[in-house]
Scaffold this active site. Structure first.
Site, PDB file in Angstrom:
ATOM      1  N   THR A  94       0.849  -1.192   0.000  1.00  0.00           N
ATOM      2  CA  THR A  94       0.000   0.000   0.000  1.00  0.00           C
ATOM      3  C   THR A  94       0.880   1.237   0.000  1.00  0.00           C
ATOM      4  OG1 THR A  94      -1.817   1.154   1.126  1.00  0.00           O
ATOM      5  CG2 THR A  94      -0.146   0.159   2.529  1.00  0.00           C
ATOM      6  N   HIS A  95       0.324   2.326  -0.488  1.00  0.00           N
ATOM      7  CA  HIS A  95       0.989   3.625  -0.392  1.00  0.00           C
ATOM      8  C   HIS A  95       0.331   4.474   0.703  1.00  0.00           C
ATOM      9  CE1 HIS A  95       1.894   2.546  -4.745  1.00  0.00           C
ATOM     10  NE2 HIS A  95       3.062   2.552  -4.140  1.00  0.00           N
ATOM     11  N   LYS A 125      -2.401   3.251   6.950  1.00  0.00           N
ATOM     12  CA  LYS A 125      -2.564   1.797   7.027  1.00  0.00           C
ATOM     13  C   LYS A 125      -1.265   1.144   7.518  1.00  0.00           C
ATOM     14  CE  LYS A 125      -5.214  -0.256   4.029  1.00  0.00           C
ATOM     15  NZ  LYS A 125      -5.757  -0.955   2.835  1.00  0.00           N
ATOM     16  N   ASP A 185      -7.427  -6.740   1.444  1.00  0.00           N
ATOM     17  CA  ASP A 185      -8.538  -6.311   0.607  1.00  0.00           C
ATOM     18  C   ASP A 185      -9.769  -6.410   1.489  1.00  0.00           C
ATOM     19  OD1 ASP A 185      -9.186  -5.319  -2.026  1.00  0.00           O
ATOM     20  OD2 ASP A 185     -10.427  -7.100  -2.254  1.00  0.00           O
ATOM     21  N   GLY A 222     -15.686   5.574   4.472  1.00  0.00           N
ATOM     22  CA  GLY A 222     -16.405   4.554   3.709  1.00  0.00           C
ATOM     23  C   GLY A 222     -17.821   4.351   4.201  1.00  0.00           C
ATOM     24  N   TYR A 223     -18.168   3.112   4.515  1.00  0.00           N
ATOM     25  CA  TYR A 223     -19.524   2.753   4.921  1.00  0.00           C
ATOM     26  C   TYR A 223     -19.741   2.846   6.437  1.00  0.00           C
ATOM     27  CZ  TYR A 223     -19.935   1.045   0.144  1.00  0.00           C
ATOM     28  OH  TYR A 223     -19.962   0.967  -1.230  1.00  0.00           O
ATOM     29  N   ASP A 224     -18.735   3.318   7.184  1.00  0.00           N
ATOM     30  CA  ASP A 224     -18.860   3.428   8.646  1.00  0.00           C
ATOM     31  C   ASP A 224     -20.114   4.182   9.097  1.00  0.00           C
ATOM     32  OD1 ASP A 224     -16.523   2.011   8.908  1.00  0.00           O
ATOM     33  OD2 ASP A 224     -15.303   3.701   9.589  1.00  0.00           O
ATOM     34  N   HIS A 257     -13.116  -5.355  11.439  1.00  0.00           N
ATOM     35  CA  HIS A 257     -12.726  -6.485  10.603  1.00  0.00           C
ATOM     36  C   HIS A 257     -11.212  -6.529  10.387  1.00  0.00           C
ATOM     37  CE1 HIS A 257     -13.539  -2.912   8.297  1.00  0.00           C
ATOM     38  NE2 HIS A 257     -13.072  -3.420   7.182  1.00  0.00           N
TER      39      HIS A 257
END
Length: 194
Positions: free
Chosen positions: A8-9, A13, A68, A153-155, A180
């Site tokens: 990842t860049h 993360k 992912d 995101g979907y949080d 997750h």
């Protein structure tokens, strides 16, 4: 081998992986990846995670990690799934993705709004020719509208199992203990320790 390249860049993360893995497996260091991003054309979280980890391992010659993740909604047969980041189109537009999901579930009853976040982490070690994946799932349901400003995101529409508020309302430290990704990282730590 105690050093892993994370495919990842995303500096956040890398910090998150170091903080969680470092606390679970002393001596582990996760470093960033400076190579090209491969095309993620797999049909599962595991396939896409392996594509990225293999690319990082080939580019660096070091053991590599990749994750992912996405949200899987029961009534949609597990969608958006691997398409979570681009659910509303080719651009990564969190607000549009969330709105499309809410629109698709607008007439779905509360008891049928089950969902889970999934994170799959792939490990590719070119030194030992070992490859494997671990996963973490965070069960919950989809809210009827957006609530909260934390997370991404979907949080804002994901209500974790056992809670009445969305992940975007949870304290970030609490979310990181439940998520997750943290579940997948704990599974990875168990595998690395054994």
């Amino acid at each position: 081998m105690n050093t892993f390249v994370l495919a990842t860049h995303n500096l956040h993360k890398i910090e998150e992986f170091n903080a969680i893995l470092g606390s679970l497996v002393p001596g582990i260091t996760v470093i960033g990846y400076d190579g090209p991003e491969p095309i993620e054309d797999g049909v599962s979280f595991a396939e896409n995670a392996l594509i990225k980890a293999r690319a990082a391992a080939a580019h660096t010659g070091l053991p590599s990690l990749s994750d992912d993740s996405g949200i899987c909604v029961d009534v949609l047969g597990g969608a958006p799934g691997i398409f979570s980041a681009r659910w509303a189109g080719s651009a990564k537009d969190n607000a549009a993705n969330v709105q499309l999901l809410l629109d698709q579930l607008s007439d779905v009853r509360e008891e049928d709004r089950g969902a889970h976040f999934q994170c799959t982490i792939a490990v590719v070690n070119p030194v030992t020719n070992e490859e494997y994946v671990v996963e973490g799932k965070w069960p919950g349901r989809i809210a009827r509208e957006v609530h909260g400003a934390n997370g991404f995101g979907y949080d804002p529409v994901f209500i974790p199992e056992g809670y009445e508020v969305t992940a975007a309302i949870l304290d970030p430290d609490e979310k990181n203990q439940l998520s997750h990704r943290s579940r997948a990282l704990r599974a990875l730590a168990d595998r690395l320790s054994s």
